[in-house]
Design a protein around this motif. Structure first.
Motif: not given
Length: 400
Positions: A206-235
């Motif tokens: 696991a990667l453990t990240i802790e905010n040790t400061g006095d003010t709040a901060t935001k964490a943004v996580i993006s997941v990038i990859g190739s899907s094993l299941t093709p995306e369906p048709a859309v309109s």
């Protein structure tokens, strides 16, 4: 863009940049008075200020005498940024105050197209960036970033304009994070944190990240990859139809083009016909048809056999503004507004925006094997929530 590139150490052609600034300076000098508008003038003044060539008297006059005439919040912010760059912070704050008031009064949800390619998200990101870079409107910018985050979260897709200004806004936010203190797996860290992790790295622990400061901060996580299941048709706002024909105009039942499975022979040639229908007329439209790896486009720019004009049974309209015949895809760009509809100075009767287009190109099956038949896609470049996609199929090319 060129000025920002030069500021960051990139080599920029000085003559090209000088001519561009000359053009902007001339446009500012000869522009007539206006009752409402001024978006292009505000942008030109901002760029000239960034390039060290701002007409300070013109800037001060615009803020003192006709700030309310500038129709958009972004235009007023650009005037404020220009004044901040030349050192007139009092007038800069005045312009930003007016800009934020106009922005807060505007609807958060976009209701349609704008001539400046803008949107609620684009304008908020741009105004936040300009204010942050020049350290103006400090009391209001925290609230602005909160609204910006909510507007972004409400969107499924973003345009190129929105992406560019969101990137600059993110850069401005990151530069403000120098006081952030974190603990990463127990080790202290100061300032912003940007980290890319492979799936294999996360599986080992696991990667453990802790905010040790006095003010709040935001964490943004993006997941990038190739899907094993093709995306369906859309309109969503568009319908897209992809069909295949023989050279004499007979429909070929190539089911892989609509999500099924097909088997064809090596060296077979096809006419690929793509038709798009929009629920609303107008727009700057991009159509992309990705090829199965065993196919190859017959480029009409290289060989006469690839020209569909010789097929008298085929009717395509309107003409794309731009086409590309790549190794892996066919690309066509359309202006559904039309040049006559957009050019208000034309003597011709304006044509109504259109909502349909048909385009075609030639392909040949060249490589035996089993391949994915990728989806064809269409989207509105400035309202990307309007888009459509065909299904993904499976295609086998047998050796001759």
């Amino acid at each position: 863009f060129l000025l920002r590139a030069r500021e960051n150490g990139h080599i920029v052609n000085p003559r090209a940049l000088s001519l561009a600034l000359d053009k902007l300076a001339n446009s500012v000098a000869v522009e007539q008075d206006f009752a409402k508008g001024g978006e292009t003038r505000a942008y030109a003044l901002y760029v000239l200020a960034r390039g060290g060539r701002a007409p300070v008297g013109e800037l001060r006059y615009d803020v003192d005498a006709r700030l309310d005439k500038f129709a958009t919040a972004l235009a007023q912010a650009q005037l404020g940024a220009a004044l901040g760059l030349v050192g007139d912070r009092e007038r800069a704050e005045k312009a930003f105050t007016a800009s934020l008031q106009k922005l807060n009064a505007a609807p958060v949800v976009d209701t349609g197209y704008r001539r400046d390619y803008g949107s609620s998200l684009r304008d908020r990101a741009a105004i936040f960036t300009l204010a942050s870079e020049l350290k103006l409107a400090k009391a209001e910018t925290p609230g602005l970033i909160d609204v910006l985050a909510k507007v972004y979260a409400s969107k499924t897709y973003t345009s190129t304009q929105e992406q560019a200004w969101m990137l600059l806004a993110a850069k401005s936010t990151a530069e403000q994070a120098s006081d952030t203190t974190l603990s990463i797996n127990g080790a202290p860290h100061q300032g912003k944190l940007l980290r890319s992790l492979k799936a294999s790295e996360l599986q080992t622990g696991a990667l453990t990240i802790e905010n040790t400061g006095d003010t709040a901060t935001k964490a943004v996580i993006s997941v990038i990859g190739s899907s094993l299941t093709p995306e369906p048709a859309v309109s969503k706002g568009f319908a897209i139809d992809r069909s295949y024909y023989s050279m004499d105009g007979k429909r070929v039942d190539l089911q892989s083009a609509t999500g099924g499975t097909s088997v064809i022979s090596q060296n077979q040639r096809f006419v690929v016909v793509l038709k798009i229908d929009a629920t609303d007329a107008g727009g700057r439209i991009l159509l992309v048809d990705r090829l199965p790896a065993g196919f190859e486009i017959e480029n009409p720019h290289l060989v006469d056999s690839g020209d569909v004009k010789s097929l008298d049974w085929l009717k395509t309209t309107p003409t794309p503004e731009h086409t590309e015949f790549r190794d892996d895809r066919f690309v066509a760009a359309f202006d559904f507004f039309g040049p006559e509809a957009r050019n208000r100075n034309s003597d011709d009767e304006p044509k109504a925006p259109v909502k349909t287009a048909t385009v075609a190109y030639l392909v040949r099956a060249v490589t035996p094997g089993a391949f994915v038949h990728p989806a064809a896609t269409v989207e509105d470049m400035y309202r990307p929530d309007r888009h459509a996609r065909t299904a993904t199929g499976q295609l086998t090319v047998t050796a001759k």
